[in-house]
Write an enzyme that holds these catalytic residues in place. Structure first.
Site, short mmCIF file in Angstrom:
data_model
loop_
_atom_site.label_atom_id
_atom_site.label_comp_id
_atom_site.label_asym_id
_atom_site.label_seq_id
_atom_site.Cartn_x
_atom_site.Cartn_y
_atom_site.Cartn_z
N ARG A 18 0.80 -1.23 0.00
CA ARG A 18 0.00 0.00 0.00
C ARG A 18 0.82 1.27 0.00
O ARG A 18 0.26 2.36 -0.07
CB ARG A 18 -0.94 -0.02 1.20
CG ARG A 18 -1.99 -1.12 1.12
CD ARG A 18 -2.97 -1.05 2.27
NE ARG A 18 -3.98 -2.08 2.14
CZ ARG A 18 -3.90 -3.29 2.69
NH1 ARG A 18 -2.83 -3.61 3.41
NH2 ARG A 18 -4.86 -4.17 2.53
N ASP A 46 -13.83 -8.50 13.70
CA ASP A 46 -12.80 -7.98 12.80
C ASP A 46 -12.84 -6.46 12.75
O ASP A 46 -12.60 -5.84 11.71
CB ASP A 46 -12.96 -8.58 11.39
CG ASP A 46 -11.77 -8.25 10.48
OD1 ASP A 46 -10.68 -8.01 11.00
OD2 ASP A 46 -11.96 -8.22 9.25
#
Length: 712
Positions: free
Chosen positions: A133, A317
């Site tokens: 990224r 999550d």
């Protein structure tokens, strides 16, 4: 004559030395001073531009009055990489882009020509279709992580490898997809892997010149019988129950790491639990520190300073690995050093940087798992039933979060934070799992039943949200296409730039949200734009290409019609009055499943194939065999119709050169089961959430949760 040649040679050497010295004198020094300077927008040398991670440019040459004149300066198609969901950096007229499996490209900003390329040779080692990224720059070197766990440094001028080191352990489930950060002569990096089993998270700081490890901070405790690395781990262990260390625990810091020069601290954004299911991970409860937390450590030693946990005992999550942005804002009329944080769980947090204490937290949109965050305790007040106590639950947001990794930006000029948000429900089901007997296995890593159905195209929505962190209220919002869009960049020219899933790069008025300019990139993106200045001109650069997390989600991902092998992955750079024309791109398209009336699907084999597909194929080929845009849609491929061809490609590596890794561990029976599942899915017709059966089931679940919330 000999003496003349020697004298001439000496003069030439002195001349070259003088030119080199002059070039060195003109080169920008990227160090703590440069990365702490918010006023100089010449370079974009780090992931968030400067230490504060605001993704903000102070340049004003491009502004609301003239953005309509913005045009393409150049474009560069990257035909040999698949993923450009990344944030570039730029220093002294050279653009650096990490694309695909951490392949670093150095590009001349003035011409758009490739200067050099470095390939760390990751592709043959990894099966997961994720890229890197971002990267960072420090003292003449470019630093990036590789998906196989290596951290490496390159000479910024030549692309030559200076050093590399393995930050993980050989053969473990850890990997790198995030950008490293530079500070105090150090490079810090975390890792991912909590979703793949037996991973205990940490971050590590290395010497920027040598790659020697300086310090490491673990984010969850290990086995108490082995002793604790420090007092912080001893403290954290008291918040866990059972034998969590057998599963790793999770807590991976795969994205957000921020250096604060004022306090000389590192703020670490910790990830989800491993497994997700808290009932299995830590039977009996406990906050499970430092999961889903911001942890502050001393930048020189890595010693614990403070923490703030956004989601105690997380079970959904709900990572805190999203942006950790530094700002100074007025709280009760007085300037306050704060962290601005929008993690997955749907709340926006303002946290005191000095103490780690919560200042405020409010919902950004539809949040049903918690009523509010208590300001006194800093803890969320949960809605009964959200933890799937009865075996299942439907909540907003789901595991994709209301805000994921695509960066938000903050403008000191407007005082607003610009967040790419999306709203989509999450369905959780842990039926059949008893904490007394459950063990983590390859097919059951998260401790919940996998969602194997196609995700309908209208299952989620998205918007660009301008949020006031002082009032904790929306300033404005505007809808964006689909459910996933790119990160944002704000500028002092009163603009906010964002790349969209429909292929448009849009410039908005930062105060009102009005769309002032747009450009058709020829393909959608989740990447973030950057801005910088070369030769007195302000440039805007964005990578465009359809890959990243959005390719997993079946019809939700496929709705825009981008196909990774048909549509480009490219770098686009804009300047005022740019006149270059973009090369044509194929129109959006959708695969047509092949008719195969002679193939008789065995439901038993198809069920076995479903499990195998979920473990080995879904990341690239999409949930329920509905490709989201990177790898081919197997429903439309002739290869699964032939056992010989299927075996050649899947097990024997017949298409390795095109990015398809071999799965040598699959037996003949496994391959047959996969074939039956793929052909079964080829006869599937996409649905939408307004189908009565889905709607009734979800409404029933929500009513059950609301009744629990109202009456306990």
């Amino acid at each position: 004559m000999k003496s003349l040649r020697i004298a001439a040679h000496a003069a030439g050497v002195l001349l070259l030395m003088g030119l080199a010295g002059s070039a060195a004198a003109d080169a920008s020094v990227i160090d703590n001073q440069a990365l702490a300077d918010d006023t100089d927008g010449t370079n974009w040398a780090a992931y968030g531009r400067t230490f504060d991670e605001q993704h903000y440019s102070p340049l004003t040459q491009i502004n609301t009055d003239n953005v309509g004149r913005l045009g393409l300066a150049w474009s560069l198609d990257l035909d040999d990489v698949w993923n450009v969901s990344t944030v570039p950096i730029e220093v002294d007229g050279v653009l650096y882009v990490a694309a695909g499996f951490s392949v670093i490209h150095a590009i001349d900003v003035r011409s758009g020509k490739l200067l050099w390329k470095y390939d760390p040779k990751v592709r043959d080692k990894m099966r997961m279709a994720w890229g890197i990224r971002g990267m960072t720059y420090w003292n003449g070197k470019v630093y990036a992580g590789a998906q196989d766990g290596r951290l490496f440094a390159l000479d910024a001028h030549t692309g030559a490898l200076v050093w590399e080191t393995l930050t993980t352990e050989p053969g473990d489930n850890r990997y790198i997809t995030g950008a490293p950060r530079a500070f105090n002569g150090k490079i810090i990096i975390g890792h991912g892997g909590a979703d793949f089993g037996h991973v205990r998270g940490y971050v590590t700081a290395y010497d920027a010149e040598t790659g020697r490890q300086d310090w490491r901070f673990w984010l969850v405790p290990g086995n108490p019988a082995d002793g604790f690395e420090n007092k912080a781990m001893e403290m954290a262990a008291k918040t866990w129950k059972g034998q969590w260390w057998k599963y790793g625990g999770g807590g991976t810091a795969w994205n957000a790491i921020t250096y604060d020069p004022k306090y000389n601290r590192i703020y670490i954004g910790a990830g989800n639990g491993g497994p997700w299911n808290a009932k299995l991970r830590s039977p009996g409860g406990g906050d499970n520190l430092f999961l889903c937390s911001i942890v502050a450590v001393d930048a020189d030693t890595g010693e614990y300073v403070w923490h703030y946990q956004t989601t105690p005992d997380e079970s959904w999550d709900f990572t805190s690995t999203m942006d950790i942005t530094l700002a100074t804002i007025a709280i009760d009329g007085k300037p306050r050093d704060v962290i601005l944080h929008a993690p997955k769980n749907g709340f926006f947090y303002v946290i005191d940087r000095a103490t780690g204490k919560l200042i405020s937290a409010e919902k950004l949109g539809k949040v049903t798992w918690a009523k509010y965050v208590d300001k006194k305790t800093g803890r969320p007040v949960e809605v009964p039933g959200a933890r799937y106590e009865d075996g299942e639950a439907l909540i907003w947001p789901g595991s994709a979060g209301m805000h994921n990794w695509p960066p938000m930006s903050y403008s000191p000029a407007t005082g607003l934070t610009y967040i790419p948000v999306h709203e989509m429900a999450g369905y959780y089901n842990d039926a059949g799992r008893d904490p007394k007997t459950w063990t983590m296995s390859t097919g059951d890593v998260m401790g919940v039943n996998g969602f194997n159905e196609d995700v309908p195209a209208n299952a989620g929505s998205s918007s660009l949200l301008a949020w006031n962190p002082v009032t904790q209220k929306k300033a404005w919002s505007t809808p964006t296409p689909g459910a996933n869009n790119g990160g944002t960049m704000a500028t002092a020219g009163n603009l906010v730039f964002q790349g969209q899933a429909d292929g448009q790069l849009v410039a908005h008025d930062a105060k009102t949200g009005a769309a002032l300019w747009h450009y058709d990139m020829g393909v959608g993106t989740m990447a973030s734009p950057i801005s910088y200045e070369v030769d007195g001109k302000q440039y805007v650069t964005i990578p465009a290409g359809w890959a990243g997390g959005q390719m997993l989600l079946g019809s939700l991902s496929a709705q825009h019609g981008w196909v990774g092998r048909d549509h480009p992955r490219r770098i686009l750079t804009f300047v005022l009055d740019g006149q270059v024309k973009l090369p044509p791109s194929p129109p959006p398209s959708r695969p047509t499943p092949l008719a195969d009336a002679d193939f008789h699907v065995d439901p038993v084999l198809a069920k076995k194939g479903e499990a195998l597909y979920g473990r080995s194929c879904v990341i690239c080929h999409g949930v329920a065999v509905v490709a989201g845009g990177y790898a081919p849609d197997l429903r439309a491929s002739a290869i699964p119709l032939s056992s010989a061809a299927f075996t050649s490609v899947v097990r024997d590596g017949g298409l390795v050169t095109r990015g398809m890794p071999p799965f040598a561990e699959l037996s003949d029976d496994d391959l047959l089961a996969l074939q039956h599942y793929i052909r079964q899915r080829a006869r599937y017709q996409p649905t939408t959430w307004d189908k009565i059966s889905n709607a009734w089931h979800f409404i029933t679940l929500m009513l059950k949760m609301k009744l629990k919330a109202w009456f306990g």
